[in-house]
Scaffold this motif. Structure first.
Motif, PDB file in Angstrom:
ATOM      1  N   ILE A  60      15.625  -1.418 -34.755  1.00  0.00           N
ATOM      2  CA  ILE A  60      15.069  -0.142 -34.285  1.00  0.00           C
ATOM      3  C   ILE A  60      16.247   0.753 -33.921  1.00  0.00           C
ATOM      4  O   ILE A  60      17.122   0.361 -33.150  1.00  0.00           O
ATOM      5  CB  ILE A  60      14.153  -0.355 -33.070  1.00  0.00           C
ATOM      6  N   VAL A  74      12.198  -0.624 -25.461  1.00  0.00           N
ATOM      7  CA  VAL A  74      11.311  -1.172 -26.497  1.00  0.00           C
ATOM      8  C   VAL A  74      10.599  -2.362 -25.877  1.00  0.00           C
ATOM      9  O   VAL A  74      11.235  -3.314 -25.432  1.00  0.00           O
ATOM     10  CB  VAL A  74      12.087  -1.595 -27.751  1.00  0.00           C
ATOM     11  N   SER A  96      18.684  -1.574 -31.536  1.00  0.00           N
ATOM     12  CA  SER A  96      18.275  -2.876 -31.009  1.00  0.00           C
ATOM     13  C   SER A  96      19.260  -3.948 -31.459  1.00  0.00           C
ATOM     14  O   SER A  96      19.805  -3.884 -32.556  1.00  0.00           O
ATOM     15  CB  SER A  96      16.861  -3.233 -31.471  1.00  0.00           C
ATOM     16  N   TYR A 106       5.147  -3.246 -30.923  1.00  0.00           N
ATOM     17  CA  TYR A 106       6.187  -2.796 -29.990  1.00  0.00           C
ATOM     18  C   TYR A 106       6.023  -1.304 -29.697  1.00  0.00           C
ATOM     19  O   TYR A 106       5.739  -0.511 -30.601  1.00  0.00           O
ATOM     20  CB  TYR A 106       7.579  -3.054 -30.581  1.00  0.00           C
ATOM     21  N   VAL A 108       7.922   2.052 -28.223  1.00  0.00           N
ATOM     22  CA  VAL A 108       9.260   2.599 -28.041  1.00  0.00           C
ATOM     23  C   VAL A 108       9.161   3.871 -27.199  1.00  0.00           C
ATOM     24  O   VAL A 108       8.376   4.765 -27.502  1.00  0.00           O
ATOM     25  CB  VAL A 108       9.923   2.929 -29.389  1.00  0.00           C
TER      26      VAL A 108
END
Length: 395
Positions: A60, A74, A96, A106, A108
């Motif tokens: 990410i 996250v 990440s 997930y 964010v």
């Protein structure tokens, strides 16, 4: 004296000229692009940009323009755990630093502040793919089993996957064996679940092998994905090579290239000859039951047997061992009378058992038997280097 209207027009011209000068002087960066204004809006970009079926190894990445990131979080939507990440020194990006989980969602949240000091918050959500099955990268021999002893110079490195591999090339790209000192080697697929690695020639004694499978997130095919990454280390011990000759009925033992012992043997008789070629020790048992029924020869068929033998060192999965056989002592050194094993007397069998270890080599010549098949546990050395390399999925 000029008319008032003309004076006003001249002043306007001067004002416009000054404004144009102030805009062009020092107002652009190298290359002619305009400088960012403190009043320009902050822009935050989050990748991957939502959606489903994201590979869990895809990082990410959050980037900001015309501002700086102040915080990125996250979070696993179900477990509530957070994903580790690293903010760049200039505050313009966050990445990440750990893989995501399979079949997870997930959230964010990215926070940034613009050049005008105004904060903003950007939200995104993504879901990772859910495999039909996960394949574990098991290693043979088990690293714990040889941690204290090391392995012999003939030991192949074997990955045994718990599920079939359709995309062999994709998986093989994620496997590596790093040898110190460096030695040329290659992979060979025995079947859809087993891939072996061996060097061009036997390992050098003392070699350290770092074995890695970065298969988490790898697409094995048919909905199967790698369950986990794995890294293990093996050490190669001294070179121990036994050379059994069917013509002389003797077996010579070499330690680091020097002959240290010779012993009389009896190999397989004409109807059950010992396989020719290099064999590799794969197991040892102080005593073991040898039963001809394991390969289809059962009583009352002629030649059927079931006996308990001592000091058994397995050299193939076809029932071939180096072991003690009191019944053949009279033939040892003069005739081949066994069912395919290499027979020794008690003293020699015990010495061989305690001296030879996993990965050590027994080279068989003049046995009258066919070449040991490549798939027979560690028949890896029966292939020429060219043929061995052709077994790789990467062309």
């Amino acid at each position: 004296m000029f008319p008032k209207k003309t004076l006003l027009s001249s002043a306007a011209i001067v004002a416009v000229t000054l404004l144009m000068s102030s805009c062009s002087a020092g107002g652009g960066s190298e290359g002619g692009s305009p400088a960012q204004s403190p009043e320009s809006p902050v822009s935050v970009n989050i990748e991957p940009a939502g959606g489903t079926g994201v590979n869990p190894t895809t990082p990410i990445v959050v980037k900001v323009s015309n501002g700086k990131l102040t915080d990125v979080t996250v979070t696993n939507a179900v477990k509530g755990t957070t994903v580790s990440g690293q903010l760049s020194a200039d505050g313009l990006s966050w990445t990440s630093t750990e893989p995501l989980g399979y079949g997870s969602t997930y959230k964010v949240v990215a926070q940034a502040v613009g050049g005008n000091g105004k904060p903003i918050e950007q939200h995104s959500q993504l879901s990772t793919l859910s495999p039909r099955l996960q394949a574990s990268p098991d290693l043979v021999p088990a690293p714990a089993a040889v941690a204290s002893t090391g392995v012999g110079v003939g030991q192949p490195i074997v990955f045994s996957f718990s599920e079939p591999v359709k995309n062999r090339a994709e998986v093989e790209k994620r496997l590596s064996v790093e040898s110190t000192p460096r030695q040329e080697g290659s992979w060979y697929w025995m079947d859809d679940q087993h891939v072996h690695y061996r060097p061009k020639v036997y390992w050098q004694p003392g070699t350290v092998l770092k074995v890695t499978a970065k298969v988490y997130g790898a697409d094995f095919g048919n909905g199967v994905y790698g369950a986990t990454d794995r890294t293990e280390t093996y050490k190669v011990h001294d070179s121990w090579i036994a050379r059994a000759d069917g013509n002389t009925e003797q077996m010579q033992i070499f330690h680091n290239g020097r002959s240290v012992k010779s012993m009389p043997i009896s190999m397989g008789k004409d109807s059950t000859p010992t396989h020719a070629g290099p064999h590799v020790v794969s197991d040892k048992q102080e005593s073991t039951v040898m039963d001809s029924c394991t390969y289809g020869l059962c009583p009352p068929a002629p030649g059927a047997y079931r006996t308990t033998e001592k000091w058994a060192v397995r050299i193939s999965n076809d029932g071939e061992f180096v072991h003690e056989n009191p019944a053949s002592v009279g033939a040892q050194g003069s005739a081949n009378v066994s069912h395919g094993c290499i027979n020794l007397n008690a003293a020699n069998a015990e010495w061989f058992f305690h001296t030879m270890g996993l990965g050590d080599v027994v080279e068989v010549t003049n046995s009258g038997g066919p070449q040991l098949p490549v798939w027979d546990v560690y028949g890896d050395w029966s292939k020429s280097w060219q043929d061995w390399r052709s077994g790789s999925a990467i062309k």
